[in-house]
Design a protein around this motif. Structure first.
Motif, short mmCIF file in Angstrom:
data_model
loop_
_atom_site.label_atom_id
_atom_site.label_comp_id
_atom_site.label_asym_id
_atom_site.label_seq_id
_atom_site.Cartn_x
_atom_site.Cartn_y
_atom_site.Cartn_z
N GLU A 1 21.92 -12.32 24.52
CA GLU A 1 21.26 -11.12 25.03
C GLU A 1 22.02 -10.41 26.16
OE1 GLU A 1 18.54 -8.19 24.87
OE2 GLU A 1 18.54 -9.95 23.56
N PRO A 2 22.54 -11.11 27.16
CA PRO A 2 23.15 -10.40 28.29
C PRO A 2 24.34 -9.52 27.95
CG PRO A 2 22.64 -12.64 28.91
CD PRO A 2 22.43 -12.55 27.43
N PHE A 3 25.07 -9.83 26.86
CA PHE A 3 26.29 -9.07 26.56
C PHE A 3 26.23 -8.27 25.27
CE2 PHE A 3 30.15 -10.13 29.16
CZ PHE A 3 29.49 -10.76 30.19
N LYS A 4 25.23 -8.50 24.42
CA LYS A 4 25.33 -7.98 23.05
C LYS A 4 25.36 -6.46 23.00
CE LYS A 4 20.38 -8.19 21.81
NZ LYS A 4 19.41 -8.86 20.92
N TRP A 5 24.65 -5.78 23.90
CA TRP A 5 24.65 -4.31 23.85
C TRP A 5 25.95 -3.72 24.41
CZ3 TRP A 5 21.68 -1.86 20.66
CH2 TRP A 5 20.47 -2.44 20.27
N TYR A 6 26.58 -4.45 25.32
CA TYR A 6 27.90 -4.03 25.78
C TYR A 6 28.92 -4.18 24.64
CZ TYR A 6 32.35 -4.23 28.35
OH TYR A 6 33.64 -4.03 28.79
N PHE A 7 28.89 -5.32 23.96
CA PHE A 7 29.77 -5.48 22.80
C PHE A 7 29.52 -4.40 21.76
CE2 PHE A 7 29.89 -10.37 23.50
CZ PHE A 7 30.83 -10.22 24.50
N HIS A 8 28.26 -4.03 21.59
CA HIS A 8 27.87 -3.02 20.62
C HIS A 8 28.51 -1.66 20.94
CE1 HIS A 8 25.28 -1.34 17.49
NE2 HIS A 8 24.94 -0.37 18.32
N ASP A 9 28.83 -1.41 22.21
CA ASP A 9 29.45 -0.14 22.60
C ASP A 9 30.86 0.00 22.06
OD1 ASP A 9 27.27 0.81 24.00
OD2 ASP A 9 27.99 0.12 25.95
N TRP A 10 31.58 -1.13 21.88
CA TRP A 10 32.99 -0.98 21.51
C TRP A 10 33.41 -1.78 20.28
CZ3 TRP A 10 35.87 -5.51 22.08
CH2 TRP A 10 35.36 -6.48 22.94
N MET A 11 32.55 -2.63 19.74
CA MET A 11 32.88 -3.28 18.46
C MET A 11 31.62 -3.45 17.61
SD MET A 11 33.66 -7.23 19.55
CE MET A 11 32.66 -8.14 20.72
N PRO A 12 30.84 -2.39 17.42
CA PRO A 12 29.60 -2.52 16.66
C PRO A 12 29.86 -2.98 15.23
CG PRO A 12 30.18 -0.20 16.90
CD PRO A 12 31.10 -0.98 17.81
N GLY A 13 29.06 -3.92 14.77
CA GLY A 13 29.12 -4.36 13.39
C GLY A 13 30.21 -5.36 13.06
N VAL A 14 31.09 -5.69 14.01
CA VAL A 14 32.17 -6.64 13.72
C VAL A 14 31.58 -8.02 13.49
CG1 VAL A 14 34.19 -7.80 14.67
CG2 VAL A 14 33.93 -5.33 14.97
N THR A 15 32.00 -8.66 12.41
CA THR A 15 31.50 -10.00 12.09
C THR A 15 32.57 -11.07 12.19
OG1 THR A 15 31.97 -9.63 9.73
CG2 THR A 15 29.75 -9.07 10.51
N ASP A 16 33.84 -10.67 12.28
CA ASP A 16 34.95 -11.62 12.27
C ASP A 16 35.55 -11.76 13.66
OD1 ASP A 16 37.03 -13.28 11.66
OD2 ASP A 16 38.08 -11.87 10.33
N ALA A 17 35.37 -12.95 14.26
CA ALA A 17 35.93 -13.20 15.59
C ALA A 17 37.45 -13.09 15.61
CB ALA A 17 35.50 -14.57 16.09
N GLU A 18 38.09 -13.39 14.49
CA GLU A 18 39.54 -13.26 14.42
C GLU A 18 39.98 -11.82 14.67
OE1 GLU A 18 43.27 -13.89 11.28
OE2 GLU A 18 41.26 -14.59 10.73
N TYR A 19 39.17 -10.87 14.21
CA TYR A 19 39.50 -9.47 14.43
C TYR A 19 39.43 -9.12 15.92
CZ TYR A 19 39.11 -4.39 14.42
OH TYR A 19 39.30 -3.06 14.67
N VAL A 20 38.45 -9.67 16.62
CA VAL A 20 38.31 -9.38 18.05
C VAL A 20 39.47 -9.99 18.83
CG1 VAL A 20 36.75 -9.43 20.02
CG2 VAL A 20 35.81 -9.41 17.71
#
Length: 479
Positions: free
Chosen positions: A193-212
């Protein structure tokens, strides 16, 4: 002697080629390391950014300088001076290209700040923005008769990871889909919860950690490329100019709970690069294998500049290691953090012991013990199975803290006193979804790219009060 201190914010050591990373993230930095002195095991004892840079620039540990977190609002301790203040007193011209402000601007004749262009929501050209300020500044400094100290602060490996093409997919297989709904390697990150909306700002929908991780490495490669013109500008004065490359801390990627941030006293966060480059003056290709800390940088620079330390710095000169007189400065390193979680740690040759002062927001145990010889990625917590080791290391850690408090005239550990200051970043979008199935960034109608949160943005509004202590509760409180 001129001094150029280059800080690569959030750059973990083990994602650079000169520290053994197999991907070509850092060909230029690697070339500097081959011609300079590389410290294989440099540690940032106080993380994240504000405590680490204060330690680096003061040569004093956090219990002394009082900066233990990012957003605590506590001033630097009285009487603690920073490297530019000391050098300025000794007729150095001092300049910085930096955006932190606060006490970090002290002592600089010229303090150039910057803001990168966010008009393209899919990319940030951070290194180029720094260079736009740095290159003209270097030309001005080269005209000075006095020696100069220059501090350059690059933010590229820091979130949001938005490197420009071709770096955005430089390390990701062409045939892979970062939004594959059958890939669940990002599920835990999206559930936090604490970070998910921040992540959503710049990598929305990404499912592959390798890509990040590819994005993180792409940031490093992009920054590495843009360090070249800095060194080219310094080349005419290289004989009288020492250049230091280091970082304030690293980054947890997907090897620990922490998800693409720099909380946690794990190796990915606290093991940082340190390279000194001064052709003809320092050995070429020297690799120092033992423990050193960024605490040691300031006293080393004073010694090289022939300036007596009148500030009682707590670091140890790196020069004996540089010239082969010893392999390092420490047998063990003491660690601390207090932004998203409040912990102390002890790193020995074999063991990493982490002791929580406040409950871990990820729900981890209050004590963690890792055998770094058999488990270098810190995956197996041995605190329960090796209680005798926990007892010994806990006693050593407590003794060290007590000694430091006595030396500084304190009665209370500032970590516990100030507590954590980060509780949540990012703004919820009620009509949007987080994680798999969200519209990718390149398909969104977004006015601006995400940016690094300001310290005042790390708190949840209307935090619940601890009635017994009469203070805000630091952490995540379920009503």
């Amino acid at each position: 002697m001129n001094i150029v201190l280059i800080a690569l914010d959030t750059q973990r050591a083990d994602h650079l080629g000169c520290y053994g990373y197999p991907k070509r993230t850092s060909p230029f930095i690697d070339s500097i390391a081959r011609r300079g002195v590389l410290f294989e095991r440099c540690y940032a004892p106080n993380i994240p950014t504000h405590p680490s840079f204060t330690t680096m620039l003061s040569g004093k540990e956090a219990i002394t300088h009082n900066i233990v977190n990012i957003g605590g609002g506590v001033p630097i301790a009285d009487g603690v001076r920073l490297l530019p203040e000391i050098l300025k007193e000794h007729d150095y011209v001092t300049a910085a290209v930096d955006s932190m402000g606060r006490h970090f601007s002290r002592g600089f004749d010229e303090y150039c700040t910057y803001q990168w262009d966010r008009s393209n929501p899919t990319m940030l050209r951070k290194a180029e923005t720094v260079n736009e300020k740095a290159l003209p500044l270097i030309e001005r400094l080269k005209q000075q008769a006095q020696p100069f100290f220059l501090f350059l602060h690059y933010w590229d490996p820091h979130t949001p990871y938005l490197p420009p093409p071709p770096y955005d997919r430089k390390f990701y297989p062409k045939d892979k889909d970062p939004y594959d709904p059958n890939n669940h390697s990002m599920d835990e990150a999206w559930a936090w919860e604490p970070f998910k909306w921040y992540f959503h700002d710049w990598m929305p929908g990404v499912t592959d950690a390798e890509y990040v991780i590819n994005l993180y490495d792409g940031e490093t490669a992009y920054m590495d490329h843009h360090l070249r013109p800095i060194f080219a500008a310094l080349a005419p004065i290289q004989e009288e100019t020492l250049v230091i490359i280091t970082a304030d801390h690293g980054e947890v990627l997907n090897e620990q709970l922490g998800y693409f941030d720099h909380h946690g006293l794990y190796e990915g966060n606290v093991h940082v690069p340190l390279i000194l480059y001064w052709p003809g003056k320092l050995p070429k290709g020297r690799r120092v294998p033992g423990f050193v800390q960024n605490l040691d940088i300031a006293p080393t620079l004073l010694e090289l500049a022939g300036i007596r330390d009148r500030d009682n710095m707590e670091g140890i000169s790196l020069l004996p290691g540089i010239f082969g007189l010893r392999n390092g400065n420490y047998d063990e390193v003491y660690l601390s953090e207090a932004t998203w979680q409040v912990k102390r740690g002890l790193r020995t040759e074999r063991w990493k012991f982490i002791d929580s002062i406040e409950q871990d927001p990820h729900g981890r145990p209050m004590q963690e013990l890792f055998d770094l010889q058999s488990d270098p990625e810190e995956q197996q917590n041995l605190a329960v199975s090796r209680p005798e080791v926990v007892k010994e290391l806990k006693e050593r850690l407590d003794t060290w803290v007590a000694q430091r408090l006595s030396e500084t005239g304190r009665c209370v550990d500032p970590l516990g006193e100030q507590g954590k200051c980060g509780t949540r970043i990012g703004t919820q979008r009620p009509d949007d979804i987080v994680g798999a199935g969200a519209t990718p960034l390149h398909k969104r109608q977004q006015a601006a790219a995400a940016t690094i949160p300001a310290p005042e943005d790390l708190k949840t509004p209307n935090e619940v009060q601890d009635e017994t202590r009469g203070v805000k509760l630091h952490g995540y409180v379920k009503k």
